[in-house]
Design a protein around this motif. Structure first.
Motif, PDB file in Angstrom:
ATOM      1  N   GLU A 194       0.838  -1.187   0.000  1.00  0.00           N
ATOM      2  CA  GLU A 194       0.000   0.000   0.000  1.00  0.00           C
ATOM      3  C   GLU A 194       0.874   1.238   0.000  1.00  0.00           C
ATOM      4  N   SER A 195       0.463   2.237  -0.729  1.00  0.00           N
ATOM      5  CA  SER A 195       1.210   3.486  -0.779  1.00  0.00           C
ATOM      6  C   SER A 195       0.263   4.622  -1.037  1.00  0.00           C
ATOM      7  N   ASN A 196       0.508   5.720  -0.362  1.00  0.00           N
ATOM      8  CA  ASN A 196      -0.376   6.875  -0.517  1.00  0.00           C
ATOM      9  C   ASN A 196      -0.080   7.660  -1.778  1.00  0.00           C
ATOM     10  N   ASN A 197       1.030   7.370  -2.421  1.00  0.00           N
ATOM     11  CA  ASN A 197       1.389   8.165  -3.584  1.00  0.00           C
ATOM     12  C   ASN A 197       1.343   7.349  -4.875  1.00  0.00           C
ATOM     13  N   ASP A 217       6.522   3.023  -9.470  1.00  0.00           N
ATOM     14  CA  ASP A 217       6.227   4.413  -9.112  1.00  0.00           C
ATOM     15  C   ASP A 217       7.247   5.369  -9.727  1.00  0.00           C
ATOM     16  N   LEU A 218       8.529   4.984  -9.663  1.00  0.00           N
ATOM     17  CA  LEU A 218       9.584   5.827 -10.213  1.00  0.00           C
ATOM     18  C   LEU A 218       9.443   5.950 -11.728  1.00  0.00           C
ATOM     19  N   ALA A 219       9.132   4.834 -12.380  1.00  0.00           N
ATOM     20  CA  ALA A 219       8.970   4.850 -13.835  1.00  0.00           C
ATOM     21  C   ALA A 219       7.811   5.752 -14.251  1.00  0.00           C
ATOM     22  N   MET A 272      -1.000  10.604 -12.071  1.00  0.00           N
ATOM     23  CA  MET A 272       0.412  10.532 -11.723  1.00  0.00           C
ATOM     24  C   MET A 272       0.597  10.436 -10.215  1.00  0.00           C
ATOM     25  N   PRO A 273       1.646   9.730  -9.772  1.00  0.00           N
ATOM     26  CA  PRO A 273       1.953   9.720  -8.341  1.00  0.00           C
ATOM     27  C   PRO A 273       2.552  11.063  -7.917  1.00  0.00           C
ATOM     28  N   ASP A 274       2.579  11.317  -6.637  1.00  0.00           N
ATOM     29  CA  ASP A 274       3.200  12.526  -6.093  1.00  0.00           C
ATOM     30  C   ASP A 274       4.719  12.377  -6.227  1.00  0.00           C
ATOM     31  N   ARG A 275       5.309  13.171  -7.130  1.00  0.00           N
ATOM     32  CA  ARG A 275       6.736  13.009  -7.417  1.00  0.00           C
ATOM     33  C   ARG A 275       7.605  13.236  -6.182  1.00  0.00           C
ATOM     34  N   LYS A 276       7.217  14.190  -5.356  1.00  0.00           N
ATOM     35  CA  LYS A 276       8.007  14.460  -4.158  1.00  0.00           C
ATOM     36  C   LYS A 276       8.054  13.232  -3.261  1.00  0.00           C
ATOM     37  N   GLU A 277       6.887  12.586  -3.124  1.00  0.00           N
ATOM     38  CA  GLU A 277       6.830  11.401  -2.283  1.00  0.00           C
ATOM     39  C   GLU A 277       7.642  10.255  -2.886  1.00  0.00           C
ATOM     40  N   VAL A 278       7.587  10.148  -4.212  1.00  0.00           N
ATOM     41  CA  VAL A 278       8.344   9.087  -4.878  1.00  0.00           C
ATOM     42  C   VAL A 278       9.841   9.298  -4.692  1.00  0.00           C
TER      43      VAL A 278
END
Length: 682
Positions: free
Chosen positions: A6-9, A234-236, A364-370
């Motif tokens: 599980e991940s919030n971003n 997530d990074l990709a 998109m995921p939250d880049r800062k969190e990633v």
């Protein structure tokens, strides 16, 4: 297989119809034989669990405190592997998974006996100096049969059939055609070779499995437990999701990262594809193309250093001559870069042709969190640095495991509990079972080749058949490698192709030269050539397991997916030839300016070939333009100054014509919602 957490971003994937964990497992069991295992309960569940744990603890103990004598180390390794295979893998694919049949208990007990026989009789067996008793013969014969059956269950029928054919060849040698004939071996000699020497089952392949490969598989299991596999996704998405045709580029990027820790193209497809294929379909990619992108990219993961599907460790031992693991990883870097660049270019032009956009901001995921979790990549970076500084490979893997555990402590979501550590040890051992069976069975093949001289006979015959032509010999070796690689996992794949096919290239490039005097660059070129073609058998119809697994997720036609995969991975069909004709790609005995020029012309050539194959650059290309683009690409890839400059000149002319006429002749070139650049900007 990567653990989902599980991940919030994570990106908003609503409407992408991701497949469930159960569906993923069903696809794995259908196309990846190593995933087709029993799920027993009760006492036997605990027996298997502690058996796997003991296997890992034994391997860690010897990695830390030193190896036992070769025969003992390898037989215990084999004994663990065979016993657990017969308890975990059913005899038939569709057999009941919830119980162990009676004869598998017998096979497991025989495996224990086979695995402990050398340990119990070590001094006596060594003192006999090659002579064996009746009991020795019976134990050795049982060992050969158990290895063949274990390989059939855990690896697949192809390698088992090949090994049996080689055993038949060893026995009936005088009856084969003159160019393959040998004096033949009786049954006792064959059993002696296979079980009582280090040239057969206990040869180089299982030696590498019992040392380097197992520890690196444990390293991969610990990385999975930290959630690094999901982090790759997530990074990709963060880096490539908003580009033109973003989900396809996410698949390429994610699979390249997954390949650094994975040993299976099918597992890569299911792990990354369950995430990327639904995204591609949602944004307009055809089912077959969506599956093909993931299959081609995931197969390339086996070519990606530092692990290379565990083949890197085998390559060190097979080539010898002072070659280090770092030399192999370094040599693989540019070819792997070119492979993924080629797929990236092809997917880009396809996205331009169809007019596909990237992901929206809300997807998109939250880049800062990633990027806050970039530390999850530290273990992989550490492994590379450690090997670069000369740390022994096994020690580097051990340090990598410790760093993985330490890195996981940074965040409560990834922090490993004692149970997680135990589970990683168990999962690492379970992953190793297929490798144990594959390397033991491959040892049978290698043993026969060494004993009979078949490798040299086949090499000379192949060169003679090609009339001494370099290009024709390479084409024959390519076809042989594609056939030999069908349905085989990476380790077995490489052992087979390097033993049977690679000697032909060595014989051609260094005729009448003793093995110990063949230039290292020739050996590396030959081994990389067969390795590449053996691997891309996974996406080459009719037996394209990675493409078939991808079609199981996409819902597309398996054969069409395979054809599209092969088209997308056209770079993989070109790079091996580039390696032979331009060994500077391997960064051996060359200069930095030479490397830069070769890489520049190769990538430029792939842009031209990609445009020609897809039929789109800045606009839809005419047939004559496609042919010219393909010609320019091939000229750029061929390593001669004249061809490079001629190809570059044609490329520039084509580029200018495409750019200036993109609007007049109906250019598509759709930008994404953020106004991305058109053309070859990828």
């Amino acid at each position: 297989m990567t653990k989902q957490h599980e991940s919030n971003n994570e990106p908003n994937l609503e409407g992408f119809e991701q497949i469930s964990a159960e569906e993923q497992q069903a696809i794995l069991e259908k196309y990846d034989i190593e995933s087709n295992v029993r799920t027993v309960k009760g006492v036997m569940k605990h027996v298997i669990f502690f058996g796997l744990l003991a296997f890992s603890l034994f391997q860690l103990y010897t990695a830390i405190f030193g190896q036992f004598p070769a025969q003992i180390q390898r037989t215990i390794h084999l004994g663990f592997g065979l016993t657990l295979i017969f308890l975990l893998f059913p005899a038939r694919k569709k057999a009941a998974k919830h119980k162990i049949v009676w004869f598998d208990y017998i096979l497991a007990l025989l495996s224990v006996a086979v695995g402990s026989y050398w340990s119990m009789n070590y001094a006596e067996l060594v003192n006999r100096n090659g002579t064996i008793t009746q009991l020795d013969f019976i134990v050795g014969l049982i060992a050969v049969v158990l290895v063949l059956e274990a390989a059939r269950r855990a690896v697949g029928l192809p390698i088992t059939i090949i090994a049996i054919c080689f055993l038949i060849y060893a026995y009936f040698g005088p009856y084969f055609p003159a160019f393959m004939a040998h004096r033949g071996q009786d049954l006792e000699s064959i059993v002696n070779l296979m079980y009582y020497t280090t040239d057969g089952i206990f040869g180089t392949p299982i030696s590498v499995s019992a040392t380097f490969i197992f520890v690196f598989l444990l390293f991969g299991a610990f990385l999975v437990k930290t959630g690094v596999g999901q982090y790759f996704n997530d990074l990709a998405v963060s880096l490539a999701g908003k580009l033109i045709g973003g989900p396809a580029k996410v698949a390429v990027f994610s699979s390249a990262l997954q390949g650094t820790i994975s040993g299976s193209s099918v597992a890569n497809v299911v792990t990354s594809g369950s995430y990327t294929i639904p995204m591609m379909k949602k944004l307009g990619y055809r089912k077959e193309f969506a599956g093909a992108v993931e299959a081609a990219a995931s197969t390339g993961g086996q070519l990606m250093p530092p692990i290379m599907g565990a083949a890197a460790f085998l390559m060190v031992e097979f080539i010898g001559r002072g070659i280090t693991y770092w030399d192999i990883a370094k040599a693989a870097a540019i070819p792997a870069l070119l492979y993924f660049t080629g797929i990236w270019i092809m997917t880009h032009f396809e996205a331009k042709r169809v007019g596909l956009r990237g992901l929206r901001d809300d997807q998109m995921p939250d880049r800062k969190e990633v990027f806050k979790k970039i530390y999850l990549l530290l273990p992989i970076v550490a492994i590379i640095i450690l090997m670069l500084t000369g740390t022994p490979v096994m020690h580097a893997a051990l340090y990598g495991i410790l760093i993985s555990i330490g890195v996981a402590m940074f965040d409560k979501e990834t922090r490993l509990k004692p149970r997680d550590v135990v589970d990683a040890l168990v999962e690492g051992a379970r992953t190793a079972l297929g490798v144990v069976a594959a390397t033991a069975c491959a040892g049978i093949i290698v043993g026969v080749v060494v004993k009979t001289g078949l490798g040299l006979s086949l090499a000379n015959s192949l060169v003679a058949l090609a009339g001494g032509s370099i290009l024709l010999t390479l084409v024959f070796v390519m076809i042989a490698s594609l056939i030999l690689g069908m349905g085989a996992p990476t380790t077995a794949n490489y052992v087979i192709t390097s033993t049977i096919a690679a000697p032909a290239i060595v014989a051609l490039l260094s005729p009448n030269t003793p093995q110990e005097l063949v230039p290292v660059v020739v050996l590396l070129s030959a081994h990389f050539f067969v390795f590449y073609f053996g691997i891309i058998a996974d996406i080459t119809p009719p037996v394209a397991l990675a493409a078939f697994a991808a079609s199981g997720i996409s819902g597309g036609d398996p054969i069409k997916t395979g054809v599209n995969s092969a088209k997308l991975a056209i770079a993989a069909f070109i790079i091996p030839y580039m390696i032979i004709f331009s060994p500077a790609l391997l960064m051996i005995d060359t200069t930095i300016p030479q490397i830069i020029w070769v890489v520049f012309t190769a990538i430029t050539g792939m842009v031209a070939i990609g445009a020609g194959v897809i039929g789109f650059w800045y606009r839809k290309m005419l047939w004559i333009e496609r042919i010219i683009a393909l010609g320019a690409g091939l000229l750029l890839i061929y390593p001669e100054k004249f061809s490079d400059w001629a190809g570059l000149g044609i490329f520039v002319i084509m580029f200018v014509i495409q750019y200036l006429t993109q609007h007049k002749l109906g250019g598509n070139g759709s930008d994404d919602q953020n106004g991305q650049t058109k053309g070859i900007t990828v």
